[in-house]
Design a protein around this motif. Structure first.
Motif, mmCIF file in Angstrom:
data_model
loop_
_atom_site.group_PDB
_atom_site.id
_atom_site.type_symbol
_atom_site.label_atom_id
_atom_site.label_comp_id
_atom_site.label_asym_id
_atom_site.label_seq_id
_atom_site.Cartn_x
_atom_site.Cartn_y
_atom_site.Cartn_z
ATOM 1 N N ASP A 180 0.832 -1.208 0.000
ATOM 2 C CA ASP A 180 0.000 0.000 0.000
ATOM 3 C C ASP A 180 0.864 1.254 0.000
ATOM 4 O O ASP A 180 0.551 2.250 -0.677
ATOM 5 N N SER A 181 1.964 1.231 0.764
ATOM 6 C CA SER A 181 2.848 2.401 0.822
ATOM 7 C C SER A 181 3.466 2.692 -0.537
ATOM 8 O O SER A 181 3.606 3.854 -0.935
ATOM 9 N N ALA A 182 3.843 1.653 -1.263
ATOM 10 C CA ALA A 182 4.429 1.848 -2.589
ATOM 11 C C ALA A 182 3.421 2.480 -3.544
ATOM 12 O O ALA A 182 3.779 3.311 -4.389
ATOM 13 N N ARG A 183 2.142 2.116 -3.383
ATOM 14 C CA ARG A 183 1.103 2.671 -4.258
ATOM 15 C C ARG A 183 0.925 4.168 -4.039
ATOM 16 O O ARG A 183 0.421 4.876 -4.923
ATOM 17 N N GLY A 184 1.342 4.663 -2.878
ATOM 18 C CA GLY A 184 1.296 6.101 -2.627
ATOM 19 C C GLY A 184 2.439 6.855 -3.286
ATOM 20 O O GLY A 184 2.448 8.091 -3.292
ATOM 21 N N ILE A 185 3.415 6.131 -3.822
ATOM 22 C CA ILE A 185 4.590 6.756 -4.438
ATOM 23 C C ILE A 185 4.561 6.603 -5.955
ATOM 24 O O ILE A 185 4.861 7.535 -6.700
ATOM 25 N N VAL A 186 4.208 5.412 -6.433
ATOM 26 C CA VAL A 186 4.113 5.161 -7.870
ATOM 27 C C VAL A 186 2.790 4.454 -8.135
ATOM 28 O O VAL A 186 2.410 3.531 -7.402
ATOM 29 N N HIS A 187 2.071 4.881 -9.139
ATOM 30 C CA HIS A 187 0.750 4.326 -9.416
ATOM 31 C C HIS A 187 0.880 2.927 -10.020
ATOM 32 O O HIS A 187 1.764 2.693 -10.856
ATOM 33 N N PRO A 188 0.026 1.982 -9.613
ATOM 34 C CA PRO A 188 0.078 0.636 -10.199
ATOM 35 C C PRO A 188 -0.042 0.641 -11.718
ATOM 36 O O PRO A 188 0.510 -0.241 -12.393
ATOM 37 N N TRP A 189 -0.755 1.636 -12.273
ATOM 38 C CA TRP A 189 -0.868 1.689 -13.728
ATOM 39 C C TRP A 189 0.496 1.855 -14.399
ATOM 40 O O TRP A 189 0.719 1.335 -15.497
ATOM 41 N N ALA A 190 1.391 2.588 -13.743
ATOM 42 C CA ALA A 190 2.723 2.785 -14.320
ATOM 43 C C ALA A 190 3.465 1.454 -14.429
ATOM 44 O O ALA A 190 4.111 1.166 -15.445
ATOM 45 N N LEU A 191 3.346 0.625 -13.376
ATOM 46 C CA LEU A 191 4.012 -0.684 -13.420
ATOM 47 C C LEU A 191 3.258 -1.665 -14.316
ATOM 48 O O LEU A 191 3.870 -2.558 -14.904
ATOM 49 N N GLU A 192 1.971 -1.495 -14.422
ATOM 50 C CA GLU A 192 1.225 -2.325 -15.384
ATOM 51 C C GLU A 192 1.698 -2.029 -16.807
ATOM 52 O O GLU A 192 1.896 -2.943 -17.615
ATOM 53 N N PHE A 193 1.898 -0.752 -17.087
ATOM 54 C CA PHE A 193 2.423 -0.363 -18.400
ATOM 55 C C PHE A 193 3.835 -0.905 -18.602
ATOM 56 O O PHE A 193 4.176 -1.427 -19.670
ATOM 57 N N ALA A 194 4.686 -0.778 -17.564
ATOM 58 C CA ALA A 194 6.092 -1.187 -17.691
ATOM 59 C C ALA A 194 6.253 -2.694 -17.832
ATOM 60 O O ALA A 194 7.172 -3.167 -18.496
ATOM 61 N N THR A 195 5.354 -3.460 -17.200
ATOM 62 C CA THR A 195 5.476 -4.916 -17.221
ATOM 63 C C THR A 195 4.572 -5.582 -18.242
ATOM 64 O O THR A 195 4.774 -6.747 -18.586
ATOM 65 N N ASP A 196 3.551 -4.843 -18.709
ATOM 66 C CA ASP A 196 2.539 -5.394 -19.619
ATOM 67 C C ASP A 196 1.776 -6.541 -18.965
ATOM 68 O O ASP A 196 1.328 -7.469 -19.632
ATOM 69 N N ARG A 197 1.624 -6.460 -17.636
ATOM 70 C CA ARG A 197 0.891 -7.473 -16.884
ATOM 71 C C ARG A 197 0.133 -6.803 -15.739
ATOM 72 O O ARG A 197 0.511 -5.729 -15.270
#
Length: 410
Positions: A40-57
């Motif tokens: 949850d703390s990480a989600r306050g720093i970088v949006h999950p959509w950014a990692l979804e885009f970066a990983t394509d998953r």
């Protein structure tokens, strides 16, 4: 380096989480498939959509009835490795105490129980990193087989390691390690002989090939000592950052080797002899200057004709062979003819003279380039290679593993 490897990327709540998008891209560039898991703390720093885009998953942000932690890191799970980057002090402490109250720590508990490799890249303020409890937690999980990627201590912070360091440690954790327990010395770069306090006599070696060999030997499980000289002159167009170093590092801190920095051929010889006294193999990649001279203590004035009295330098592989009669040595032979037959003949002469395991012969035109064309010359056969220096480094490490596997003294 990570072809076919599935990486579960655990992201915890350090400000370094902003770097995970590029880290995910780099892992994929190296051949890995990546799926992110976030606290949850990480989600306050970088949006999950950014990692979804970066990983394509899809990104795992909670553990549900779908038991995502087991699907990723359990027995027969999707992940070949759990990489936690960045890992906060809080996350490391929880892993050491088997506390799983976030998706990342739950995946870590599952991975450790299922014998899935775990790699951790800490990032926090330096006083937190120096806390006795944090250091104890790191020691605890290291004893369990977890690999740590040491942070960079700068500006009162234990900053997350470079992408190159993290990728290298992840590759070591997931690959076969035929050089496990072996101590390999690699020489690399150019030597330079001072003419006066300003000028030097040197060559065009960039050291890329030696660093590629050192990195590949480390990924293959070896403990590596890199005796590194200077990086030779190149045009601005052809220049690039030293492979394996991140911006801001001083040019000698490499994540995959203990580095001995040298300048002259004599210094390289001394450092190599000392390192080889406790080594299992030497890969002599450095472009060692053939000549030295007595330098002037003052700058030589320009405009006048001068004659330099050059003296030959010692042949490093010959000197190492004298002191270590049974040490497996891999030599490099650089020629300018461009003729494969001539390169093989020259390589075999060196192989026989110094009793080498094999010789890598290449043309001088590849100096400073990321790509190379080479011949791996053994006593009875020669194999041609054309491609990147990184991939040739892996080929050399593979061949060295065969040599050491056949050597009863190794």
């Amino acid at each position: 380096m990570l072809e076919g490897v599935n990486v579960a990327l655990g992201v915890s709540g350090s400000i370094a989480a902003v770097k995970t998008v590029e880290l995910a891209h780099e892992l994929r560039r190296r051949g890995a498939s990546v799926r992110a898991v976030m606290t949850d703390s990480a989600r306050g720093i970088v949006h999950p959509w950014a990692l979804e885009f970066a990983t394509d998953r899809d990104v795992v942000t909670e553990i549900t009835g779908g038991v995502e932690h087991v699907d990723l890191c359990g027995y027969d799970g999707w992940a070949d490795v759990l990489l936690i980057a960045p890992a906060t002090a809080n996350t490391v402490g929880k892993i050491a105490g088997a506390v799983d109250d976030t998706p990342v720590t739950t995946c870590a508990t599952t991975a450790l129980g299922a014998d899935t490799p775990v790699v951790i890249a800490p990032a926090m303020h330096e006083p937190m990193y120096d806390h006795p409890g944090v250091l104890e937690a790191i020691d605890t999980v290291e004893d369990w087989g977890v690999s740590f990627v040491d942070p960079r201590i700068e500006e009162g912070k234990a900053k997350i390691a470079s992408e190159a360091a993290i990728v290298c440690e992840t590759a070591r954790a997931t690959g076969e390690r035929p050089l496990e327990g072996e101590r390999v010395v690699v020489t690399s770069g150019a030597t330079s002989e001072p003419i006066d306090p300003v000028r030097v006599l040197t060559n065009r070696s960039s050291g890329r090939m030696g660093r590629a060999v050192a990195r590949a030997c480390y990924v293959h499980g070896a403990d590596v000592t890199l005796v590194h000289g200077h990086v030779g002159p190149h045009s601005l167009e052809g220049s690039s950052p030293v492979a394996g170093l991140s911006a801001g590092e001083d040019g000698v801190a490499l994540p995959y080797a203990n580095v001995e920095q040298v300048e002259t051929a004599a210094e390289l010889l001394e450092a190599t002899l000392e390192a080889c006294s406790a080594a299992d193999a030497l890969v002599s990649t450095a472009a060692i200057g053939d000549y030295t001279l007595e330098p002037s203590e003052e700058k030589l004035r320009s405009g006048a004709e001068r004659t330099l009295d050059l003296e030959p330098t010692a042949k490093v592989i010959d000197e190492v062979r004298k002191s270590q009669p049974t040490l497996p040595i891999v030599g490099f032979k650089t020629e300018t003819s461009g003729d494969d037959g001539a390169m093989i003949e020259a390589a075999r002469e060196t192989l026989a003279r110094a009793g080498l395991a094999f010789v890598v012969a290449n043309d001088a035109s590849v100096m400073g380039s990321d790509r190379t064309r080479a011949l791996l010359v053994h006593e009875e056969n020669a194999a041609r290679y054309e491609g990147t220096k990184a991939d040739l480094g892996a080929e050399i490490a593979d061949s060295l593993a065969v040599v050491l596997g056949d050597d009863p003294s190794s």
